[in-house]
Design an enzyme around this catalytic site. Structure first.
Site, PDB file in Angstrom:
ATOM      1  N   LYS A 152      40.856  -4.626   8.550  1.00 42.75           N
ATOM      2  CA  LYS A 152      40.685  -6.014   8.113  1.00 42.75           C
ATOM      3  C   LYS A 152      39.460  -6.636   8.782  1.00 42.75           C
ATOM      4  CE  LYS A 152      42.828 -10.594   8.227  1.00 42.75           C
ATOM      5  NZ  LYS A 152      44.061 -11.390   8.427  1.00 42.75           N
ATOM      6  N   HIS A 289      41.733  26.857 -23.906  1.00 38.85           N
ATOM      7  CA  HIS A 289      41.979  25.478 -24.337  1.00 38.85           C
ATOM      8  C   HIS A 289      43.439  25.072 -24.118  1.00 38.85           C
ATOM      9  CE1 HIS A 289      37.944  25.266 -25.842  1.00 38.85           C
ATOM     10  NE2 HIS A 289      38.145  26.304 -26.640  1.00 38.85           N
TER      11      HIS A 289
END
Length: 534
Positions: A152, A289
């Site tokens: 922070k 695929h």
């Protein structure tokens, strides 16, 4: 509630912040002494706790114990160490504000410019199978509080949560301090680190407190970027691969050689693993695929079982196997590698590789070779993103005692097969699960001979499977991932010479389908369970 609003004019610019005082408390001691040496050489005061302080002190470096900062001893078996204003005021003071600086002076508290903290090994403790109380003791409280406070206050404090960041910090010490950009990047990593930690703790608690339907009310998934990929499915799409905390899958595989993995490579490799590892016997799956173009287990009495499985899988559809992705569920042997010598393959993934096999693969420089992590395992749950949310389901897995389950299948047509024939039935049923719906698999001797996948109606999948199998259809077993809505699909298979069909059943026209099988003298089983794969 947000903090007080300050007049922007009160803030003083702080880009480069010299490191004068560092708080170091780490569970992972990797490169700790290297960092400590650099801090000492830079004249930085080191404040530390417990075993971290002892490690630094034993190496001959001066350390200030955190207890001397707080005026309170570490207590409750180490549960309380850093939760004190003497620590957190030094982490949270915004020294861009003169009145924060004055308050620290009044309280006789010195600020920290560097905080190095990594958290208790909670995930590792859970993975070890530790008992509940031992797991609970690895829930870090003070660590996350320090990390979040420092993150922070990134305008003033550099927060480091991984030894990977030590080299950059060591460099910053020599260059006069950390930059604002650097501190902000470190803060982002820190918040990501605590988020992943909290997610792991929440998941552990959720396992024992599931709601009535067996699914968690709250789902948190945390992953870290492993690498950026060249592109996604297509060249205009950005892509990256992320590793999930606690994961043991394709994302954790080690690439031993070859070109960089692509997005499509990862998708196909994962699909190949799904198919190969459904089998108990040595098995190989070849994927193109995201769909199989061949799955097989080894032939009976084969001298090299995994090489045999590969040849049998390749024979299913050699044309489609060109440029395919291969997964083996056993160590890849020299013989299998030699069989692949003249077959263009994109990726091969397996639990391990014989050294001689790797020597053969080195002649194929573009071939990507992936070794699975030793603790590789199939996922227990499937997660899929949809717009605005995600879907969660149990993974579609076969029971370990599939043979016992198959003994309970309903025989609705023909004669009950012998044990060898039943093995082929089970193989076809398992292989079908790895094929995109609508799925039809034709199999002989526990090897696919024709696959029809991804069609928008089942009869087209039947035609495709028959076409791909050619004259190998005769005497094969067909498996369908879901019921036949009409008899036209089974009739395509019957007319081509299929001798048996395995399907879930459950259509309103089941009797019509069964009658077609009986008229042709074809064996048919209802399994009572479908295996859609979208």
């Amino acid at each position: 509630m947000a903090g007080p609003r300050h007049d922007p004019a009160l803030y003083r610019e702080r880009d480069v912040v010299p490191i004068r005082r560092a708080l170091v408390s780490v569970s992972d001691k990797t490169d700790l002494l290297r960092l400590a040496e650099a801090l000492v050489a830079g004249g930085v005061e080191i404040v530390s706790t417990g075993s971290t302080a002892a490690t630094i002190r034993d190496a001959g470096h001066a350390v200030t114990d955190v207890a001397s900062v707080t005026g309170f001893p570490e207590s409750l078996d180490g549960r309380v160490k850093t939760l004190h204003p003497g620590v957190h005021a030094g982490l949270l003071a915004d020294l861009r504000l003169p009145h924060h600086e004055r308050q620290l002076d009044e309280l006789h508290i010195a600020p920290f410019e560097l905080v190095v903290v990594n958290l208790y090994p909670f995930v590792e403790t859970v993975a070890s199978g530790a008992a509940g109380d031992d797991v609970v003791e690895q829930i870090d409280i003070g660590g996350p509080a320090m990390v979040r406070a420092s993150a922070k206050n990134f305008a003033n404090v550099a927060i480091v949560v991984s030894p990977e960041s030590y080299p950059a910090i060591i460099e910053a010490i020599g260059e006069g301090g950390t930059t604002l950009t650097q501190r902000k990047e470190l803060a982002a990593r820190a918040f990501s680190h605590t988020a992943a930690y909290d997610a792991a703790v929440a998941a552990w608690f959720a396992e024992g407190t599931l709601v009535e339907d067996g699914l968690p009310e709250h789902l948190t998934i945390k992953a870290e970027r492993l690498s950026t990929l060249r592109y996604g499915e297509n060249s205009h799409q950005r892509a990256a691969i992320y590793t999930r905390v606690g994961g043991h899958g394709i994302a954790q595989a080690t690439q031993l050689q070859g070109k960089e993995m692509s997005y499509n490579n990862y998708v196909d490799a994962d699909a190949a693993l799904r198919a190969a590892f459904d089998m108990v016997k040595p098995a190989v799956a070849i994927i193109k695929h995201a769909n199989p173009c061949g799955i097989a287990v080894s032939a009976p009495n084969a001298l090299d079982e995994i090489a045999s499985a590969h040849l049998r899988a390749h024979e299913c559809d050699p044309v489609s196997a060109f440029g395919g992705v291969i997964a083996a569920n056993r160590t890849v042997t020299l013989k299998m590698a030699e069989n692949l010598r003249d077959i263009f393959t994109e990726v091969i993934v397996a639990p391990d590789f014989e050294p001689e096999a790797l020597e053969v693969f080195r002649l194929k420089q573009n071939l990507r070779v992936l070794r699975l992590p030793v603790d590789w395992q199939q996922e227990r749950m499937d997660v899929r993103l949809v717009s605005g949310g995600l879907l969660l389901q149990d993974a579609d897995r076969f029971p370990a005692d599939i043979e016992s389950v198959a003994a309970g299948w309903e025989l609705v047509s023909g004669e009950r097969p012998d044990a060898e024939e039943m093995t082929n039935f089970i193989f076809a049923w398992k292989a079908c699960r790895a094929v995109k719906s609508n799925a039809i698999v034709l199999a002989k001797g526990s090897a696919t001979v024709g696959i029809g996948m991804g069609q928008v109606n089942r009869v087209d999948s039947c035609r495709l499977a028959v076409e791909r199998a050619g004259n190998r259809v005769a005497g094969s077993v067909a498996a369908s991932d879901a019921f036949f809505p009409f008899s036209d699909g089974p009739q395509v298979l019957i007319d081509a010479g299929v001798s048996a069909i395995v399907q879930p059943g459950g259509s309103v026209r089941d009797q019509e389908v069964v009658d077609a099988a009986r008229a042709a003298g074809v064996t048919m089983f209802f399994t009572g369970e479908r295996h859609f794969f979208h």
